[in-house]
Design an enzyme around this catalytic site. Structure first.
Site, mmCIF file in Angstrom:
data_model
loop_
_atom_site.group_PDB
_atom_site.id
_atom_site.type_symbol
_atom_site.label_atom_id
_atom_site.label_comp_id
_atom_site.label_asym_id
_atom_site.label_seq_id
_atom_site.Cartn_x
_atom_site.Cartn_y
_atom_site.Cartn_z
ATOM 1 N N PRO A 2 19.416 -35.636 8.452
ATOM 2 C CA PRO A 2 19.234 -36.593 9.333
ATOM 3 C C PRO A 2 18.594 -36.027 10.983
ATOM 4 O O PRO A 2 18.871 -35.065 11.164
ATOM 5 C CB PRO A 2 20.566 -37.163 9.482
ATOM 6 C CG PRO A 2 21.387 -36.886 8.178
ATOM 7 C CD PRO A 2 20.861 -35.480 8.291
ATOM 8 N N GLU A 3 17.666 -36.877 11.374
ATOM 9 C CA GLU A 3 16.929 -36.484 12.687
ATOM 10 C C GLU A 3 17.888 -37.344 13.555
ATOM 11 O O GLU A 3 18.786 -38.172 13.554
ATOM 12 C CB GLU A 3 15.779 -36.935 12.547
ATOM 13 C CG GLU A 3 15.042 -36.560 11.232
ATOM 14 C CD GLU A 3 13.641 -35.945 11.401
ATOM 15 O OE1 GLU A 3 13.060 -36.014 12.729
ATOM 16 O OE2 GLU A 3 13.062 -35.492 10.383
ATOM 17 N N LYS A 51 21.147 -34.173 17.354
ATOM 18 C CA LYS A 51 21.716 -34.421 15.949
ATOM 19 C C LYS A 51 23.195 -34.214 15.796
ATOM 20 O O LYS A 51 23.679 -34.281 14.547
ATOM 21 C CB LYS A 51 20.894 -33.377 14.834
ATOM 22 C CG LYS A 51 19.359 -33.348 14.764
ATOM 23 C CD LYS A 51 19.050 -32.423 13.984
ATOM 24 C CE LYS A 51 17.244 -32.289 13.866
ATOM 25 N NZ LYS A 51 16.940 -31.342 12.931
ATOM 26 N N CYS A 228 -5.180 -38.086 2.696
ATOM 27 C CA CYS A 228 -5.047 -38.458 3.988
ATOM 28 C C CYS A 228 -5.186 -39.760 4.195
ATOM 29 O O CYS A 228 -6.209 -40.459 3.840
ATOM 30 C CB CYS A 228 -5.864 -37.536 4.887
ATOM 31 S SG CYS A 228 -5.631 -37.999 6.710
ATOM 32 N N CYS A 231 -8.715 -39.928 6.647
ATOM 33 C CA CYS A 231 -10.217 -39.415 6.396
ATOM 34 C C CYS A 231 -10.243 -39.076 4.890
ATOM 35 O O CYS A 231 -11.273 -38.834 4.316
ATOM 36 C CB CYS A 231 -10.212 -38.124 6.981
ATOM 37 S SG CYS A 231 -9.288 -36.657 6.547
ATOM 38 N N CYS A 253 -3.117 -32.255 7.359
ATOM 39 C CA CYS A 253 -4.485 -32.823 6.664
ATOM 40 C C CYS A 253 -5.395 -31.648 7.486
ATOM 41 O O CYS A 253 -5.417 -31.389 8.852
ATOM 42 C CB CYS A 253 -4.894 -33.842 7.214
ATOM 43 S SG CYS A 253 -6.765 -34.437 7.190
ATOM 44 N N CYS A 256 -8.230 -33.406 9.698
ATOM 45 C CA CYS A 256 -7.819 -34.279 11.064
ATOM 46 C C CYS A 256 -6.961 -33.159 12.079
ATOM 47 O O CYS A 256 -6.802 -33.717 12.958
ATOM 48 C CB CYS A 256 -6.901 -35.474 10.658
ATOM 49 S SG CYS A 256 -7.568 -36.643 9.818
#
Length: 258
Positions: A2-3, A51, A228, A231, A253, A256
């Site tokens: 968990p964040e 956290k 992506c 793009c 990506c 990007c």
């Protein structure tokens, strides 16, 4: 794992149920704290710090970290638990509800006066009232050679970011996760981290794309080999960490992000 936004919501839900009430039962199912009894003590508050989840009860702090499998759930008194009892590590009851911590990665109890010192290693809390972008930038800058994805995940730099946000922030800022901290414009990155997490702290479904529909919430996290969204280039995948024992999954990506 968990964040910070998930732990923030968990703490807020627990605070709504427990704060201002008196403990009628406490049960800590870890050997080091099995004899601790908080019955009769008032619950002052439940809060998050990055956290970490902190229950301030009487003169003690019940500190937990969910790690990979942990969670806190609230039940009405007498309501059947929806997880096995053997997974319970902590039980805090008040007159009308029971808060149960299941499979907590960390559980410890210490005097309230030690809280600041014990958590002093943490960087500024992205969702905290005393959030300091300047301090977060200063701490990140102290590790100029570290890959930016690793540095962002270091809780001593700023508290609350997990692997989802780390990968998504790198994409949103067009930064390869392997780029050294010294080569990154840190101020806009830190500002974006704060804005994105604060936008998500009220949502049950986290999104960085702005779309909350299933499968559309994220740009790169967990999307190896897929196109992506910006793009059409195939998302690549690797692992990064401070050392071979602390590797975390990374997605990007190649078009990007530079």
């Amino acid at each position: 794992m968990p964040e910070g936004d998930t732990v923030f919501r968990a703490a807020r839900a627990l605070d709504a149920v427990l704060a201002g009430r008196t403990v009628t039962r406490s049960d800590f199912r870890v050997p080091a704290f099995a004899t601790v009894d908080l019955v009769g003590e008032p619950v002052h508050s439940v809060a998050s710090r990055g956290k970490h989840l902190l229950m301030r009860i009487g003169g003690q702090v019940v500190h937990s970290h969910l790690k990979m499998e942990g969670e806190w759930r609230v039940f009405r008194l007498g309501e059947p638990w929806r997880r096995p009892a053997w997974q319970a590590r902590a039980i805090i009851e008040v007159p009308d509800a029971s808060a149960v911590g299941f499979e907590l990665g960390t559980l410890e109890i210490f005097p309230a006066g030690e809280e600041a010192q014990r958590l002093s290693y943490l960087g500024p809390d992205l969702l905290g009232a005393e959030w300091s972008a300047l301090e977060a930038v200063r701490r990140l800058s102290s590790s100029p050679e570290m890959p930016i994805a690793v540095a962002l995940g270091e809780q001593r730099h700023l508290a609350g970011l997990g692997n989802v946000y780390v990968n998504e922030l790198c994409f949103l800022r067009g930064i390869l996760p392997t780029r050294p901290v010294a080569d990154v414009d840190l101020e806009p990155l830190v500002d974006l981290a704060s804005r994105v997490m604060r936008a998500n702290r009220e949502r049950a479904v986290r999104t960085t794309t702005g779309d909350t529909h299933r499968g559309r919430q994220l740009w790169v996290y967990g999307r190896a080999g897929e196109a992506c969204r910006r793009c059409g280039t195939r998302i690549e995948h690797g692992r990064l960490g401070r050392n071979a024992l602390e590797l975390r999954e990374s997605w990007w990506c190649p078009n990007c992000q530079r």
